[in-house]
Design a protein around this motif. Sequence first.
Motif, PDB file in Angstrom:
ATOM      1  N   LEU A 159      -0.605  -6.253   6.287  1.00 31.13           N
ATOM      2  CA  LEU A 159       0.761  -6.782   6.272  1.00 31.13           C
ATOM      3  C   LEU A 159       1.702  -5.928   7.116  1.00 31.13           C
ATOM      4  CD1 LEU A 159       1.016  -7.854   2.528  1.00 31.13           C
ATOM      5  CD2 LEU A 159       1.001  -9.365   4.525  1.00 31.13           C
ATOM      6  N   GLY A 160       1.125  -5.129   7.993  1.00 32.06           N
ATOM      7  CA  GLY A 160       1.936  -4.363   8.943  1.00 32.06           C
ATOM      8  C   GLY A 160       2.610  -3.143   8.361  1.00 32.06           C
ATOM      9  N   ILE A 161       2.098  -2.630   7.236  1.00 29.93           N
ATOM     10  CA  ILE A 161       2.666  -1.429   6.610  1.00 29.93           C
ATOM     11  C   ILE A 161       1.784  -0.245   6.981  1.00 29.93           C
ATOM     12  CG2 ILE A 161       3.367  -0.339   4.452  1.00 29.93           C
ATOM     13  CD1 ILE A 161       3.424  -3.180   3.218  1.00 29.93           C
ATOM     14  N   VAL A 162       2.297   0.650   7.810  1.00 29.05           N
ATOM     15  CA  VAL A 162       1.511   1.809   8.252  1.00 29.05           C
ATOM     16  C   VAL A 162       2.352   3.080   8.118  1.00 29.05           C
ATOM     17  CG1 VAL A 162       0.046   0.489   9.820  1.00 29.05           C
ATOM     18  CG2 VAL A 162       2.212   1.410  10.650  1.00 29.05           C
ATOM     19  N   ASP A 163       1.657   4.189   7.878  1.00 27.00           N
ATOM     20  CA  ASP A 163       2.292   5.512   7.822  1.00 27.00           C
ATOM     21  C   ASP A 163       3.443   5.574   6.821  1.00 27.00           C
ATOM     22  OD1 ASP A 163       0.552   6.410   9.812  1.00 27.00           O
ATOM     23  OD2 ASP A 163       1.895   5.731  11.403  1.00 27.00           O
ATOM     24  N   LYS A 164       3.252   4.969   5.664  1.00 26.78           N
ATOM     25  CA  LYS A 164       4.270   5.034   4.615  1.00 26.78           C
ATOM     26  C   LYS A 164       4.174   6.392   3.912  1.00 26.78           C
ATOM     27  CE  LYS A 164       7.270   2.589   1.969  1.00 26.78           C
ATOM     28  NZ  LYS A 164       7.870   3.702   1.234  1.00 26.78           N
ATOM     29  N   ASP A 165       5.309   7.074   3.792  1.00 24.91           N
ATOM     30  CA  ASP A 165       5.314   8.412   3.197  1.00 24.91           C
ATOM     31  C   ASP A 165       4.972   8.376   1.713  1.00 24.91           C
ATOM     32  OD1 ASP A 165       5.966   9.628   5.577  1.00 24.91           O
ATOM     33  OD2 ASP A 165       8.127   9.533   5.221  1.00 24.91           O
TER      34      ASP A 165
ATOM     35  N   ILE B 122       3.187  -2.624  -3.060  1.00 20.53           N
ATOM     36  CA  ILE B 122       3.007  -1.190  -3.272  1.00 20.53           C
ATOM     37  C   ILE B 122       1.777  -0.788  -2.464  1.00 20.53           C
ATOM     38  CG2 ILE B 122       2.490   0.638  -4.928  1.00 20.53           C
ATOM     39  CD1 ILE B 122       3.944  -0.938  -7.052  1.00 20.53           C
ATOM     40  N   PRO B 123       1.978  -0.122  -1.322  1.00 24.96           N
ATOM     41  CA  PRO B 123       0.846   0.200  -0.440  1.00 24.96           C
ATOM     42  C   PRO B 123       0.053   1.402  -0.936  1.00 24.96           C
ATOM     43  CG  PRO B 123       2.886   1.019   0.498  1.00 24.96           C
ATOM     44  CD  PRO B 123       3.268   0.289  -0.767  1.00 24.96           C
ATOM     45  N   SER B 124      -1.062   1.636  -0.260  1.00 28.15           N
ATOM     46  CA  SER B 124      -1.956   2.739  -0.596  1.00 28.15           C
ATOM     47  C   SER B 124      -2.096   3.671   0.604  1.00 28.15           C
ATOM     48  CB  SER B 124      -3.331   2.185  -1.006  1.00 28.15           C
ATOM     49  OG  SER B 124      -4.205   3.236  -1.334  1.00 28.15           O
TER      50      SER B 124
END
Length: 246
Positions: free
Chosen positions: A47-53, A79-81
């Motif tokens: 879903l285009g979620i990358v490098d989330k702190d 809620i990404p991993s």
Amino acid sequence: MTIAVVNQKGGTGKTTSTINLGKSLEEKGKRVMLVDMDPQGSLGYSLGIVDKDKTIAELLYGEADLSEVIVSREGMDVIPSSVTLADVELSLVDAENREFRLKEILEQLTGYDYIFIDCPPSLSMLTVNALTASQYVLIPMLMEVLSLQGLDLISETLAKVKKSLNPELSVLGILPVMVDRRRKLSSEVFDHIQSNYDFKLFDTQIRPNVRASEAPSFGQSVITYSPGSNSANDYLELSEEFLKLV
């Protein structure tokens, strides 16, 4: 309502099904949360979620609040991993109430019709946390002979969790994925499951489709990326069947 999407085998369409069933329900006006419990982080990437702190790992460590972690995509909350989640799993081994960490976090969420948890391809402590936090289990499954062996392992794990941790847990159904309706084997495995297991098999079958494989490269669900594709139509049909069941 919380649903764990589970199969200890990789490549069974767990992440694809989590995203696209969630998006199909969102298009029907439902409020949806997607939770990635796989250290590979495929759901967020898709879903285009990358490098989330801040991710589910920091939530489980108690080092972040939900407001710092939740990301919105395509009308859904996520809620990404991250790979750090693998370290969290090791730290949970000796932790008090280790099976209930995710449940405690998700109990803070309000206003969602459906929370889908994308589980890792293993029957690990992360998966046990997801099962303990859920009311239902959805099992995406290839209609192949080797999948039947895995189904026995899933059955054993679900029985143990239901007995000792979550008596309300039940299986919503097995979702046939990447089904080639021209193959006789698919029908034979389908019939075997119906004859030998108590699990419901969804009438909807997800067909293989190149659009579904392409969509993550663009950070989109296949519903958004290719709304007229076979995959999009299959997941929209699945959402209708899902709503009738729940």
